[in-house]
Design a protein around this motif. Structure first.
Motif, mmCIF file in Angstrom:
data_model
loop_
_atom_site.group_PDB
_atom_site.id
_atom_site.type_symbol
_atom_site.label_atom_id
_atom_site.label_comp_id
_atom_site.label_asym_id
_atom_site.label_seq_id
_atom_site.Cartn_x
_atom_site.Cartn_y
_atom_site.Cartn_z
ATOM 1 N N LEU A 176 0.804 -1.212 0.000
ATOM 2 C CA LEU A 176 0.000 0.000 0.000
ATOM 3 C C LEU A 176 0.842 1.269 0.000
ATOM 4 O O LEU A 176 0.702 2.099 -0.883
ATOM 5 C CB LEU A 176 -0.979 -0.009 1.186
ATOM 6 N N PRO A 177 1.730 1.470 0.977
ATOM 7 C CA PRO A 177 2.430 2.764 1.014
ATOM 8 C C PRO A 177 3.587 2.825 0.030
ATOM 9 O O PRO A 177 4.112 1.791 -0.396
ATOM 10 C CB PRO A 177 2.950 2.833 2.453
ATOM 11 N N PRO A 178 4.010 4.047 -0.296
ATOM 12 C CA PRO A 178 5.214 4.209 -1.118
ATOM 13 C C PRO A 178 6.447 3.922 -0.263
ATOM 14 O O PRO A 178 6.360 3.860 0.965
ATOM 15 C CB PRO A 178 5.161 5.682 -1.526
ATOM 16 N N PRO A 179 7.611 3.784 -0.895
ATOM 17 C CA PRO A 179 8.837 3.632 -0.115
ATOM 18 C C PRO A 179 9.091 4.876 0.743
ATOM 19 O O PRO A 179 8.619 5.975 0.409
ATOM 20 C CB PRO A 179 9.928 3.502 -1.180
ATOM 21 N N LYS A 180 9.841 4.706 1.823
ATOM 22 C CA LYS A 180 10.190 5.837 2.671
ATOM 23 C C LYS A 180 10.871 6.898 1.807
ATOM 24 O O LYS A 180 11.770 6.578 1.032
ATOM 25 C CB LYS A 180 11.106 5.378 3.805
ATOM 26 N N HIS A 181 10.400 8.128 1.898
ATOM 27 C CA HIS A 181 10.883 9.283 1.130
ATOM 28 C C HIS A 181 10.560 9.173 -0.364
ATOM 29 O O HIS A 181 11.103 9.929 -1.158
ATOM 30 C CB HIS A 181 12.381 9.525 1.316
#
Length: 185
Positions: free
Chosen positions: A67-72
């Protein structure tokens, strides 16, 4: 029914630094979770900010769907929401990613308004491409129709398609933090 194919045209640079078309065809990272589930097409991903435009590799390939994008980083995807008449049963099935016994509850209210409630530490730009859908918050809901845009800012939310036609939404997810909280993985 599998997610519809989306044409994706990607630009890049050749060895001489001239702009070129790197690819033109159906987006290859398509996730079909089965009948009644949302179909998801990953269109692009960045892994840092500022985003690197070096190389011509496709960052959506070889990655598990998450679901989320990679950190940064960021993600650009299209999600096709089936009607709730099919989707809710899928979400409530044992072992579903948004099982109403876990993420489906509106955490602050302790109720199960919709089993798709979830929260990410991102800012999301959502553009309804076709159909209509309700955006649900812990308090209230808004009907979004084709062409409408929602800016989702790290809030607990769910999507409810109360029609009998699919609703297609383009999302740009950008890594962020929730107010006063660190990023969840």
């Amino acid at each position: 029914m599998p997610p519809r194919p989306f044409r994706r045209v990607v630009t890049g640079h050749n060895a001489q630094g001239r702009s070129i078309f790197v690819s033109d065809g159906p987006a290859p990272a398509v996730f079909d979770r089965g009948a009644g589930a949302t179909g998801l097409t990953e269109l692009w991903e960045t892994r840092a900010t500022p985003a690197s435009n070096a190389g011509n590799d496709d960052p959506t390939l070889g990655q598990p769907q998450r679901l989320p994008p990679p950190k940064h980083g960021s993600k650009f995807r299209v999600v096709e929401y089936p009607p709730d008449s099919k989707r809710v049963a899928h979400l409530r099935a044992p072992g579903a990613s948004h099982d109403s016994k876990s993420e489906g509850y509106s955490r602050d209210l302790g109720n199960a308004r919709h089993p798709g409630f979830h929260q990410t530490s991102t800012i999301d730009y959502a553009i309804v491409l076709s159909g209509e859908i309700y955006a649900l918050m812990d308090e209230g809901e808004v009907l979004l129709k084709t062409g409408d845009v929602l800016i989702q800012r790290g809030t607990s939310h769910a999507w409810s398609n109360r029609t009998e036609e699919p609703c297609c939404i383009a999302f740009v997810l950008i890594d962020g933090t929730r107010e006063g909280k660190s990023r969840r993985s």
